[in-house]
Design an enzyme around this catalytic site. Structure first.
Site, short mmCIF file in Angstrom:
data_model
loop_
_atom_site.label_atom_id
_atom_site.label_comp_id
_atom_site.label_asym_id
_atom_site.label_seq_id
_atom_site.Cartn_x
_atom_site.Cartn_y
_atom_site.Cartn_z
N HIS A 74 49.73 46.64 41.07
CA HIS A 74 48.59 46.61 40.15
C HIS A 74 48.62 47.42 39.08
CE1 HIS A 74 46.12 44.70 43.69
NE2 HIS A 74 46.71 43.57 43.04
N ALA A 75 48.83 46.84 37.89
CA ALA A 75 49.26 47.72 36.72
C ALA A 75 48.56 48.83 36.53
CB ALA A 75 49.02 46.72 35.46
N GLU B 70 47.02 50.94 38.32
CA GLU B 70 46.96 51.98 39.55
C GLU B 70 48.04 53.11 39.48
OE1 GLU B 70 46.42 49.81 43.00
OE2 GLU B 70 44.82 48.55 42.32
N ARG C 202 45.28 44.66 35.61
CA ARG C 202 45.72 44.80 36.99
C ARG C 202 46.81 43.78 37.22
NH1 ARG C 202 42.86 44.86 42.30
NH2 ARG C 202 43.42 42.69 43.67
N GLU D 234 46.13 52.98 50.08
CA GLU D 234 45.21 53.25 48.98
C GLU D 234 45.17 54.72 48.87
OE1 GLU D 234 44.15 50.72 47.14
OE2 GLU D 234 44.24 48.95 48.27
N ARG E 60 47.83 38.79 45.46
CA ARG E 60 47.46 37.68 46.14
C ARG E 60 48.55 36.31 46.00
NH1 ARG E 60 44.54 40.87 46.71
NH2 ARG E 60 42.10 41.21 46.08
N HIS F 93 49.10 51.58 46.50
CA HIS F 93 47.80 51.31 45.51
C HIS F 93 46.93 52.34 45.30
CE1 HIS F 93 48.46 46.72 45.69
NE2 HIS F 93 48.97 46.96 46.76
N SER F 94 45.85 52.30 44.44
CA SER F 94 44.77 53.31 44.43
C SER F 94 43.59 52.69 44.10
CB SER F 94 45.38 53.77 42.72
OG SER F 94 43.97 54.51 42.23
N TYR F 95 42.81 52.94 45.28
CA TYR F 95 41.43 52.66 45.16
C TYR F 95 40.79 53.09 46.64
CZ TYR F 95 36.79 50.63 43.89
OH TYR F 95 35.61 50.64 43.73
ZN ZN Z 1 45.80 47.55 44.02
#
Ligand code: ZN
Length: 276
Positions: free
Chosen positions: A21-22, A24, A77, A223, A95, A148-150
């Site tokens: 995901h770009a 992140e 993203r 994450e 996905r 990832h980042s969230y």
């Molecule tokens: Zn992500």
């Protein structure tokens, strides 16, 4: 450009990938820090012994570069493939994997800026590349981590459904909690540990593909960081990355203990000596 670092000792392998995901950006920062420590820290010999680490800091280099071109593109993203006559770009790389593709948590609209699953599984060069490396190393891969980042989550399969879990879920859950404890002991915040699908169902993720198709026994999505969503402040990296590194040491410890012939042999010899 995607970068590769391959450690070639031993028979086992651990694989981490970052930045599908770009936006992140903390994900490639974590991957690079991991490489830095493994390559430069004399104590990392323990982490390297008997285990090969494969680290791909940027899975989606075109998307990552796009987020760097202007402030208005910072939260992009997806990939940057051009996918229809409407002139919309990109597919959600997480996905797009070919396991239970598009059964939940995806958009079928190519112009959706978040979760478009693509016209078919593995429509993207980025996911094809990761798939091919996984399949080539399928017998050796024991741990896969997608960065990832969230929020601060450490989640495991299944991601495509929250209705049920794989039969091995207790092992996945137990190692995730060990990793979380290690991060907490280093002064960090604990991870929220659960199956990805119980957090929110989303099909076509790399972690489900690694676990369900490739047969990697431990597969996770990590994450990183809490409270800043996709824009983690650079100044805090020097605090949190060493804390997360302790979590990766816990991952490696378990993989070595469970799968390394060398470690098993040493333990066997020690047991033998107790009877000497
Ligand atoms: Zn992500």
């Amino acid at each position: 450009m995607a970068a590769w670092i391959i450690f070639t000792i031993g028979l086992l392998s651990i694989w981490q990938v970052g930045c599908i995901h770009a936006r992140e950006w903390v994900a490639p920062a974590m991957a690079l820090y991991l490489i830095h420590r493994l390559a430069n820290d004399p104590d990392a010999r323990q982490e390297l012994d008997g285990v090969d680490w494969y680290i791909l800091p940027v899975v989606n280099p075109d998307g990552y570069e796009y987020t760097r071109t202007s402030r208005s593109n910072r939260l992009w993203r997806k990939t940057r493939s051009k996918n229809n006559l409407l002139g919309c770009f990109g597919v959600d790389g997480n996905r797009n994997y070919g396991f239970k593709w598009a059964v939940s948590g995806v958009s079928s609209n190519p112009c959706d800026t978040e979760t478009y699953a693509g016209p078919k599984p593995f429509s993207e060069v980025e996911t094809v590349m990761v798939r091919n490396i996984m399949m080539e190393n399928s017998k050796r891969l024991k741990l896969y981590v997608s960065l990832h980042s969230y929020g601060q989550y450490l989640v495991y399969p299944w991601g495509y459904t929250g209705d049920y879990l794989p039969k091995e879920w207790k092992k996945l859950d137990s190692l995730a909690r060990e990793v979380s404890d290690a991060v907490q002991r280093a002064g960090g915040k604990p991870f929220k540990v659960l199956s990805a699908g119980k957090w929110y169902p989303a099909a076509g993720g790399s972690d489900d593909f690694a676990f369900g198709v490739v047969g990697v026994p431990y597969s996770y999505t990590m994450e990183l960081t809490d409270g800043y969503e996709f824009i983690y402040p650079e100044r805090l990296l020097r605090v949190v990355l060493p804390q997360f590194y302790e979590g990766f040491k816990a991952f490696a410890g378990q993989i070595r203990k469970e799968f390394s012939p060398k470690f098993t042999e040493q333990r066997y010899r020690m047991n033998e000596c107790e009877n000497c």
